[in-house]
Motif scaffolding. Structure first.
Motif, short mmCIF file in Angstrom:
data_model
loop_
_atom_site.label_atom_id
_atom_site.label_comp_id
_atom_site.label_asym_id
_atom_site.label_seq_id
_atom_site.Cartn_x
_atom_site.Cartn_y
_atom_site.Cartn_z
N ARG B 345 48.50 49.22 51.72
CA ARG B 345 49.81 49.77 52.05
C ARG B 345 50.65 49.66 50.52
O ARG B 345 51.56 50.09 50.26
N GLY B 346 50.16 48.59 49.86
CA GLY B 346 50.90 48.50 48.50
C GLY B 346 52.00 47.66 48.75
O GLY B 346 53.02 47.53 48.06
N GLU B 347 51.88 46.70 49.83
CA GLU B 347 52.93 45.83 50.08
C GLU B 347 52.64 44.40 50.24
O GLU B 347 53.42 43.61 50.83
N ALA B 348 51.55 44.11 49.70
CA ALA B 348 51.22 42.60 49.66
C ALA B 348 51.95 41.85 48.46
O ALA B 348 52.58 42.48 47.80
N THR B 349 52.37 40.52 48.91
CA THR B 349 53.28 39.95 47.81
C THR B 349 52.47 39.53 46.66
O THR B 349 53.10 39.31 45.77
N ALA B 350 51.06 39.48 46.70
CA ALA B 350 50.37 39.42 45.58
C ALA B 350 49.61 40.67 45.29
O ALA B 350 48.26 40.55 45.31
N GLN B 351 50.46 41.63 45.31
CA GLN B 351 49.80 42.79 45.15
C GLN B 351 48.75 43.39 44.04
O GLN B 351 49.31 42.94 42.89
N VAL B 352 47.69 43.87 44.32
CA VAL B 352 46.74 44.35 43.07
C VAL B 352 47.04 45.97 43.01
O VAL B 352 47.32 46.42 43.91
N ASP B 353 46.98 46.27 41.68
CA ASP B 353 47.32 47.59 41.42
C ASP B 353 46.28 48.73 41.77
O ASP B 353 45.00 48.18 41.60
N GLY B 354 46.68 49.66 42.35
CA GLY B 354 45.78 50.69 42.63
C GLY B 354 44.63 50.41 43.55
O GLY B 354 43.53 51.07 43.45
N VAL B 355 44.72 49.83 44.58
CA VAL B 355 43.71 49.58 45.72
C VAL B 355 43.82 50.68 46.63
O VAL B 355 44.61 50.87 47.40
N GLU B 356 42.52 51.39 46.46
CA GLU B 356 42.31 52.43 47.41
C GLU B 356 41.37 51.99 48.74
O GLU B 356 41.47 52.81 49.41
N ILE B 357 40.35 51.10 48.19
CA ILE B 357 39.43 50.74 49.28
C ILE B 357 39.22 49.21 49.25
O ILE B 357 39.19 48.45 48.11
N SER B 358 39.62 48.93 50.30
CA SER B 358 39.34 47.18 50.61
C SER B 358 38.29 46.73 51.46
O SER B 358 38.22 47.44 52.66
#
Lengths: 135, 383
Positions: B345-358
């Motif tokens: 969702r792009g809302e982690a506190t330690a957000q990684v750029d451009g995560v499309e697949i986890s």
């Protein structure tokens, strides 16, 4: 040591009765010609019921282990103690404790040759393992 | 099979995690459930499925105030909730139900309303392990570490570096239970819980809950949040007792579960931008990186030690801090999924750029079971 008391079931009773006589007995599938453990009323490889109880050599190697510093209830006077996975000469692995040696990693290299020894705990005879003597 | 069709529409943790002595395990999971329902804005009456592990799903449903026509009480250890998502996807696609709520809550630290029974003295664990002095996961789950060290050359420093890498992520995460910087020397100076595992290589013990709302993509279109797609999933059993695992240096359940998930998702490992691997102990991310197919055998220890999974590294792993630093209630898998959802969702506190697949991967019990979810954004789902 004291600790938890196992409660045999009909399929495991021959293991515990043999242990009570100081004999390590596990099952072997006649058709697969392979030993297996823990006890079952059939072979877990072919699912057949031609299985037999066999007295095994009691020779084993120290496959892997840890040294427990946080004792289970009943083991408070025994820390540190070794919880080991031993690999029987016949193939199957069992959990046990290593006795007859200080619980020191220097004295317990993996693959160390071991031999079974039986001791009573809480009125139940359990198989333990100690470093093997000269052959 | 389910590509692009089943989504996680709502996701939330309990309002508080860590030390929550004022709430029972049941309250924690229902608090999380209400948060997840509010997160996506679904009408509570639309929830017709409920999955949970530990408490009976009937108890959770009724306490919350829903009446499901589908329940899943699969309890396969800490990865249960990953399996629940997989089962829910199948149930929804089969038409058994439309909206499944997956809940988790445990009062692992405060022990309020925790009644889960241990295996009895007649179980194979009770007969063939516990008489030798086992005491919970620390006395069993790390049994393979010495074997792995001997066979693959893993050093104590490399093992300790797993805890250090995850603490770097936790430092960026305000909700994490432990956030102070940690060095390899600190980890190695902490006492052995059970040799060769140090205290700082063991997970936390905390209180908390989490919940997910699962449904078809179409149904989620009118809801509040960007859906997270279930691209693929897997699970596998191996053994009820660690004594009989095939090989103490690799988990068959991990390998089978992950391979199934990759087959279903039809993606390559290089397409995974973010990983959550259940870390009850520091060796599990090492086993996971190898058994899931990201690295050859024996390479995960040096890979983590070199910083590749730390902030700024090429393969961000356990970006909340994981079970070692973020939270670990007992059955941690729900929190792995929650962090995957936040990253997508792009809302982690330690957000990684451009995560499309986890990818989120969980262990159950003492290498008894495993479950894997490959999750993606809408763009990944059509890609």
């Amino acid at each position: 040591m004291s600790g938890a008391v196992p409660e045999p079931t009909p399929d495991t009773l021959p293991f515990w009765e043999a242990a009570g006589r100081g004999v390590l007995s596990i099952q072997r599938c006649i058709d697969c010609a392979a030993h297996f453990f823990y006890p079952r009323d059939h072979c877990p490889t072919c699912l057949g019921d031609r299985v037999e109880w066999t007295e095994v050599s009691g020779r084993a190697t120290l496959h892997t282990y840890l040294i427990c510093h946080d004792p289970a209830p009943g083991f408070e006077n025994d820390v540190p103690y070794v919880i080991a996975i031993v690999e029987l000469e016949e193939g199957p692995r069992m959990m046990s404790n290593i006795v007859g040696v200080e619980p020191d990693p220097e004295l317990l290299p993996l693959d160390l040759p071991l031999e079974v020894v039986f001791e009573e705990r809480n009125s139940v005879v359990l198989p333990f393992f100690r470093p093997a003597g000269p052959a | 099979m389910s590509r692009g069709r089943i989504v996680i529409a709502g996701a939330a943790e309990s309002t508080e995690i860590g030390r929550v002595p004022g709430m029972s395990a049941l309250q924690l999971q229902v608090d999380a459930a209400r948060n997840a329902i509010a997160d996506c804005g679904i009408e509570p009456a639309a929830i017709d499925g409920l999955a949970t592990a530990g408490h009976p799903p009937i108890d959770v449903a009724h306490y919350l105030g829903v009446r499901p026509r589908y329940v899943d009480g699969t309890r396969v250890g800490g990865c249960s909730f990953l399996a629940h998502v997989r089962h829910a996807a199948a149930a929804i696609q089969a038409g058994h139900c439309e909206v499944v709520l997956v809940t988790h809550g445990q009062s692992g630290r405060s022990r309020v309303g925790m009644t889960y029974p241990d295996p009895g003295p007649e179980s194979m664990h009770g007969q063939f392990e516990r008489p030798f002095g086992t005491k919970g996961p620390p006395s069993m789950l790390p049994l393979g570490v010495l074997r792995y060290m001997k066979d693959f050359g893993l050093t104590p420093e490399q093992l300790a570096s797993v805890a250090v890498a995850q603490r770097r992520w936790a430092a960026l995460t305000p909700r994490a239970f432990k956030r102070d910087p940690l060095t390899v020397a600190d980890v190695l100076a902490s006492p052995y819980v059970d040799y060769p595992i140090h205290r700082l290589e063991c997970c936390l013990v905390t209180d908390g809950g989490g919940a997910l709302v699962i449904m078809e993509e179409e149904r989620a279109k009118d809801l509040r949040r960007k859906p997270v797609y279930v691209l693929g999933s897997g699970e596998s059993s191996e053994t009820p007792i660690i004594t009989t695992m095939d090989d103490f240096t690799t988990s068959r359940a991990f390998r089978v579960s992950a391979a199934q998930a990759f087959r279903e998702a039809r993606i390559a490992h290089a397409e995974v931008h973010h990983l959550m691997i259940y870390d009850a102990f520091a060796h599990l991310p090492i086993f996971g990186l190898e058994d899931l197919g990201f690295l050859p055998r024996g390479e995960a220890g040096p890979f983590i030690e070199a910083g590749n999974t730390s902030p700024g590294g090429q393969l961000p792993l356990n970006t909340s801090g994981g079970g070692l630093s973020y939270t670990h209630t007992g059955m941690y898998g729900m929190f792995a999924i929650q962090e995957s959802v936040r990253q997508l969702r792009g809302e982690a506190t330690a957000q990684v750029d451009g995560v499309e697949i986890s990818l989120a991967h969980g262990i159950g019990g003492m290498f008894n079971h495993a479950a894997t979810l490959i999750l993606g954004t809408a763009a990944a789902a059509v890609g």
